[in-house]
Motif scaffolding. Structure first.
Motif, PDB file in Angstrom:
ATOM      1  N   ARG A 100      -7.459   2.908  -1.084  1.00 63.22           N
ATOM      2  CA  ARG A 100      -7.353   1.491  -0.717  1.00 63.22           C
ATOM      3  C   ARG A 100      -6.556   0.723  -1.755  1.00 63.22           C
ATOM      4  NH1 ARG A 100      -6.565  -2.283   2.920  1.00 63.22           N
ATOM      5  NH2 ARG A 100      -7.694  -4.233   2.508  1.00 63.22           N
ATOM      6  N   MET A 101      -6.780   1.002  -3.028  1.00 64.05           N
ATOM      7  CA  MET A 101      -6.028   0.341  -4.092  1.00 64.05           C
ATOM      8  C   MET A 101      -4.537   0.702  -4.021  1.00 64.05           C
ATOM      9  SD  MET A 101      -8.199  -1.562  -5.649  1.00 64.05           S
ATOM     10  CE  MET A 101      -8.943  -1.758  -4.022  1.00 64.05           C
ATOM     11  N   GLU A 102      -4.228   1.960  -3.696  1.00 60.72           N
ATOM     12  CA  GLU A 102      -2.819   2.377  -3.577  1.00 60.72           C
ATOM     13  C   GLU A 102      -2.139   1.664  -2.420  1.00 60.72           C
ATOM     14  OE1 GLU A 102      -3.125   6.570  -3.204  1.00 60.72           O
ATOM     15  OE2 GLU A 102      -3.233   6.938  -5.380  1.00 60.72           O
ATOM     16  N   GLN A 103      -2.899   1.435  -1.318  1.00 59.23           N
ATOM     17  CA  GLN A 103      -2.329   0.686  -0.196  1.00 59.23           C
ATOM     18  C   GLN A 103      -1.983  -0.745  -0.605  1.00 59.23           C
ATOM     19  OE1 GLN A 103      -5.075   0.839   3.063  1.00 59.23           O
ATOM     20  NE2 GLN A 103      -4.943   3.076   3.295  1.00 59.23           N
ATOM     21  N   ILE A 104      -2.858  -1.374  -1.378  1.00 58.23           N
ATOM     22  CA  ILE A 104      -2.619  -2.755  -1.825  1.00 58.23           C
ATOM     23  C   ILE A 104      -1.407  -2.797  -2.747  1.00 58.23           C
ATOM     24  CG2 ILE A 104      -3.586  -4.648  -3.183  1.00 58.23           C
ATOM     25  CD1 ILE A 104      -6.342  -3.845  -2.136  1.00 58.23           C
ATOM     26  N   VAL A 105      -1.290  -1.825  -3.650  1.00 63.03           N
ATOM     27  CA  VAL A 105      -0.146  -1.786  -4.570  1.00 63.03           C
ATOM     28  C   VAL A 105       1.155  -1.641  -3.795  1.00 63.03           C
ATOM     29  CG1 VAL A 105       0.983  -0.418  -6.367  1.00 63.03           C
ATOM     30  CG2 VAL A 105      -1.460  -0.910  -6.522  1.00 63.03           C
ATOM     31  N   LYS A 106       1.196  -0.743  -2.809  1.00 65.73           N
ATOM     32  CA  LYS A 106       2.424  -0.547  -2.019  1.00 65.73           C
ATOM     33  C   LYS A 106       2.776  -1.804  -1.242  1.00 65.73           C
ATOM     34  CE  LYS A 106       1.882   4.448  -1.459  1.00 65.73           C
ATOM     35  NZ  LYS A 106       1.634   5.557  -0.498  1.00 65.73           N
ATOM     36  N   ARG A 107       1.777  -2.502  -0.720  1.00 61.59           N
ATOM     37  CA  ARG A 107       2.045  -3.720   0.052  1.00 61.59           C
ATOM     38  C   ARG A 107       2.687  -4.794  -0.810  1.00 61.59           C
ATOM     39  NH1 ARG A 107      -3.102  -6.479   2.537  1.00 61.59           N
ATOM     40  NH2 ARG A 107      -3.180  -7.416   0.465  1.00 61.59           N
ATOM     41  N   TYR A 108       2.157  -4.991  -2.017  1.00 64.93           N
ATOM     42  CA  TYR A 108       2.710  -6.025  -2.883  1.00 64.93           C
ATOM     43  C   TYR A 108       4.023  -5.586  -3.526  1.00 64.93           C
ATOM     44  CZ  TYR A 108      -1.339  -9.014  -2.337  1.00 64.93           C
ATOM     45  OH  TYR A 108      -2.299  -9.839  -1.804  1.00 64.93           O
ATOM     46  N   GLN A 109       4.225  -4.300  -3.670  1.00 66.71           N
ATOM     47  CA  GLN A 109       5.523  -3.826  -4.156  1.00 66.71           C
ATOM     48  C   GLN A 109       6.613  -4.115  -3.128  1.00 66.71           C
ATOM     49  OE1 GLN A 109       4.830   0.314  -5.057  1.00 66.71           O
ATOM     50  NE2 GLN A 109       4.460  -0.104  -7.238  1.00 66.71           N
ATOM     51  N   ALA A 110       6.269  -3.934  -1.860  1.00 65.35           N
ATOM     52  CA  ALA A 110       7.238  -4.233  -0.799  1.00 65.35           C
ATOM     53  C   ALA A 110       7.552  -5.722  -0.761  1.00 65.35           C
ATOM     54  CB  ALA A 110       6.689  -3.767   0.545  1.00 65.35           C
ATOM     55  N   GLN A 111       6.523  -6.563  -0.894  1.00 63.33           N
ATOM     56  CA  GLN A 111       6.743  -8.011  -0.913  1.00 63.33           C
ATOM     57  C   GLN A 111       7.562  -8.421  -2.133  1.00 63.33           C
ATOM     58  OE1 GLN A 111       3.109 -10.190  -0.493  1.00 63.33           O
ATOM     59  NE2 GLN A 111       2.526  -9.204   1.448  1.00 63.33           N
ATOM     60  N   ALA A 112       7.308  -7.806  -3.276  1.00 62.55           N
ATOM     61  CA  ALA A 112       8.050  -8.132  -4.495  1.00 62.55           C
ATOM     62  C   ALA A 112       9.516  -7.758  -4.350  1.00 62.55           C
ATOM     63  CB  ALA A 112       7.430  -7.404  -5.685  1.00 62.55           C
ATOM     64  N   SER A 113       9.788  -6.649  -3.667  1.00 56.24           N
ATOM     65  CA  SER A 113      11.195  -6.236  -3.465  1.00 56.24           C
ATOM     66  C   SER A 113      11.950  -7.261  -2.636  1.00 56.24           C
ATOM     67  CB  SER A 113      11.229  -4.869  -2.777  1.00 56.24           C
ATOM     68  OG  SER A 113      10.614  -3.887  -3.592  1.00 56.24           O
ATOM     69  N   LYS A 114      11.273  -7.808  -1.593  1.00 49.94           N
ATOM     70  CA  LYS A 114      11.923  -8.834  -0.775  1.00 49.94           C
ATOM     71  C   LYS A 114      12.180 -10.107  -1.566  1.00 49.94           C
ATOM     72  CE  LYS A 114       9.921  -7.199   3.581  1.00 49.94           C
ATOM     73  NZ  LYS A 114       9.041  -7.558   4.729  1.00 49.94           N
ATOM     74  N   ILE A 115      11.189 -10.519  -2.359  1.00 53.32           N
ATOM     75  CA  ILE A 115      11.318 -11.767  -3.116  1.00 53.32           C
ATOM     76  C   ILE A 115      12.383 -11.638  -4.209  1.00 53.32           C
ATOM     77  CG2 ILE A 115      10.093 -13.349  -4.666  1.00 53.32           C
ATOM     78  CD1 ILE A 115       7.531 -12.676  -3.111  1.00 53.32           C
ATOM     79  N   ASN A 116      12.401 -10.508  -4.891  1.00 53.94           N
ATOM     80  CA  ASN A 116      13.322 -10.331  -6.024  1.00 53.94           C
ATOM     81  C   ASN A 116      14.758 -10.040  -5.588  1.00 53.94           C
ATOM     82  OD1 ASN A 116      11.245 -10.701  -7.847  1.00 53.94           O
ATOM     83  ND2 ASN A 116      10.703  -8.514  -7.891  1.00 53.94           N
TER      84      ASN A 116
END
Length: 639
Positions: free
Chosen positions: A571-587
């Motif tokens: 579950r923690m790995e899923q959360i990390v991947k989700r926010y990594q994807a969002q960070a890639s879009k923002i950055n």
């Protein structure tokens, strides 16, 4: 029909006693009155009537037991019944999550019923039996003098300070012993009108006195002066009434009567009832408290019946027969029997005594002075505090040390060597604790075991003088053990499966600490009821009030926080991947480089913005520079 009538009367007497012992202990709302009013008079009259119950029962038991032929057997059986039933009831209640957790002395009270004065009524009966054993049935004049002395002692407090003999403090058992003696010399009423008239006279005078006391007391402090079981008018009423009852009663089952008394007066049971009364009964309603009392008495009757069924088992009856056989012998034979018992159980008793001494030494040596202040409150002498206030913790530590010694004996079959190993381990543990307390102001914790990997560095911190002392002490211990093993060797033998039991006992007890801190579990409830106070916020105080061994085990499984629902690695790995994807879009469209920025992180528990506290308003911000930085940059967390 006669037996049924007798049983009903005995039940009524027990119910009468139960009301006196339970209802008033629950402190119903009516019990708070002490002003000059008819309400207070009614309260005192009602209470004085109920207090006849305990006196009634003790005098009757004196009538039936005073001339018992085997008085040693009677005392031993009463004591064993009180000890076993009281401890069992206290332990069963301790496993539940209830009010007993707030009364850590309740189990200890049942474990030492006479020393702790836990059941004064029963202790008084035992005392009366012991006194009666010094007088034979032929010593009529001596017994008459004894009865006169008992009446004098009971009468004097009526005209002098009511607590002149300390009966209302710690010597109530002495009063009940006097009642038992009176019961032993009670004669059936040959003429009913005489005893009946005495009942009416004494009870009427007592009720009149109770009704007038609120108006005779100037400041209200003496309103309850005569509302006690020790009031001579209460005793006289019970004595005269018993003179009538013995003509219609048959000899009772003493064990059932006393078992019911143990259950109704058990401090653990009263603690639970007090908690229920305080939490469930609105304003401690008189009626609801009475209902709770009635239910509790009914449960006591049923539990006592269940206990009687247990006592009727063949193995228990065999123990009772052995006690009777012991009492049937003369003193010289009894002495020989006791010496044989000591010889048989002596080795284990010696281990238990040494384990207790080691447990006490461990706790005492955690202090640097002769006094201790366990919490915010009074200061105690460390010896008084350790042996009177923390006795239950000493017993737990003793049990653990005893189990470890027996575990080593079961492996090595060497008596003195096993003791020496545990003593040496205990000394090392104390020294390590003392050194760490001096350096870090805290005892040894399980996390310190990781430091054994760098034991050489730790040993370098020990002063040479201490090494010399430890070496000399170890050498002396080895010499003493060698001498004992050669000259006073004790054979280590195990009957049946006891060797296996001892091999399992120590690991089970030590491993139990993995569940000590799981709140609401039976084991946690039990330890809390015994007075265990982990005090994780102050480890040194915890070691001083629990002992270093118990405190060390308290820290083996410290549950910092409850695991959130759905928490897992995936579950923690899923959360990390989700926010990594969002960070890639923002950055993707950012022009500034994060690696070229300076991040300031200030962690201070004392730093906060007072303006964020509800109800607080300041004329200006006390942290204007921080506020300006937050306004012009990315930041936050000022509280």
């Amino acid at each position: 029909m006669q037996k049924l009538k007798s049983n009903l009367l005995w039940g009524l007497i027990l119910f009468w006693l139960g009301v006196a012992e339970i209802y008033w202990n629950l402190a119903p709302h009516i019990a708070g009155y002490n002003s000059a009013s008819l309400h207070t008079s009614a309260y005192l009259i009602l209470k004085s009537i109920t207090l006849v119950g305990p006196d009634l029962l003790v005098i009757l038991l004196g009538y039936y037991l005073y001339n018992h032929l085997r008085k040693e057997a009677v005392v031993i059986k009463i004591w064993l019944n009180m000890l076993a039933l009281g401890c069992l009831l206290s332990l069963l209640l301790a496993f539940t999550d209830n009010g007993i957790n707030y009364y850590p002395t309740t189990i200890y009270n049942s474990l030492f019923p006479v020393l702790r004065n836990s059941y004064p009524l029963i202790s008084g009966i035992m005392g009366g039996v012991i006194v009666s054993s010094f007088f034979s049935a032929q010593q009529v004049r001596a017994q008459q003098r004894l009865v006169i002395l008992a009446w004098v002692m009971i009468t004097i407090p009526f005209f002098n300070p009511v607590n002149i003999w300390g009966w209302n403090d710690n010597f109530l058992a002495l009063f009940y012993a006097c009642l038992f003696i009176l019961g032993g010399n009670l004669k059936p009423a040959l003429k009913y009108w005489r005893s009946g008239a005495l009942v009416v006279f004494s009870l009427g005078l007592n009720l009149l006195l109770q009704g007038l006391m609120p108006f005779l007391s100037f400041d209200g402090t003496t309103v309850n002066r005569f509302t006690t079981v020790t009031n001579v008018l209460t005793v006289l009423t019970a004595y005269a009434l018993d003179g009538l009852l013995v003509d219609v009663l048959t000899k009772p089952s003493t064990s059932y009567l006393l078992s019911t008394v143990v259950i109704m007066t058990n401090s653990s049971a009263l603690a639970v009832l007090t908690t229920i009364a305080g939490e469930k009964l609105v304003a401690r309603s008189n009626l609801r408290t009475a209902v709770l009392t009635t239910v509790a008495i009914g449960i006591a009757f049923m539990l006592a019946g269940l206990w009687q069924w247990f006592l009727a088992r063949q193995r228990v009856q065999k123990v009772g027969q052995q006690i009777d056989d012991f009492a049937a012998h003369d003193f010289s034979e009894q002495r020989m029997f006791l010496l044989q018992g000591l010889k048989r159980f002596g080795p284990n008793l010696t281990v238990a005594v040494i384990a207790y001494i080691v447990a006490a030494a461990l706790m005492l040596l955690m202090n640097n002075s002769w006094h201790i202040q366990p919490n915010v409150g009074p200061t105690y002498n460390i010896f008084f505090y350790t042996f009177t206030q923390r006795g239950s913790m000493l017993i737990i530590a003793t049990l653990l040390i005893f189990a470890v010694v027996k575990f080593i004996q079961a492996i090595s079959k060497r008596y003195w060597i096993s003791l020496a190993i545990v003593i040496l381990m205990s000394c090392s543990f104390v020294i390590a604790n003392r050194i760490k307390i001096a350096a870090r102001n805290e005892p040894i914790l399980p996390s310190d075991m990781a430091m054994l990997k760098v034991a050489a560095s730790l040993f370098s911190m020990v002063t040479p003088s201490l090494w010399i002392g430890v070496t000399a002490g170890t050498a002396v211990l080895i010499g003493v053990v060698y001498w004992l093993e050669r000259r006073h060797q004790v054979a280590v033998t195990f009957r049946g499966h006891w060797r296996l039991y001892y091999l399992l006992l120590a690991p089970i007890l030590l491993a139990s600490c993995l569940f000590w801190n799981h709140s609401g579990t039976p084991l946690n409830n039990l330890l809390t009821s015994l007075g265990n106070q982990p005090m994780f916020y102050n480890q040194l105080s915890g070691a001083r009030i629990n002992g270093p061994l118990i405190q060390f085990m308290n820290n083996v499984d410290v549950k910092v926080m409850d695991q959130p629902a759905g928490y897992s690695k995936s579950r923690m790995e899923q959360i990390v991947k989700r926010y990594q994807a969002q960070a890639s879009k923002i950055n993707r469209h950012r022009h500034n480089d994060l690696s070229q920025q300076t991040i300031i992180f200030n962690l201070s528990e004392s730093f906060s913005d007072p303006n964020r506290v509800p109800g607080v308003k300041l004329k200006s911000s006390p942290i204007p520079a921080i506020k300006q930085l937050q306004a012009n940059n990315t930041g936050g967390g000022d509280d």
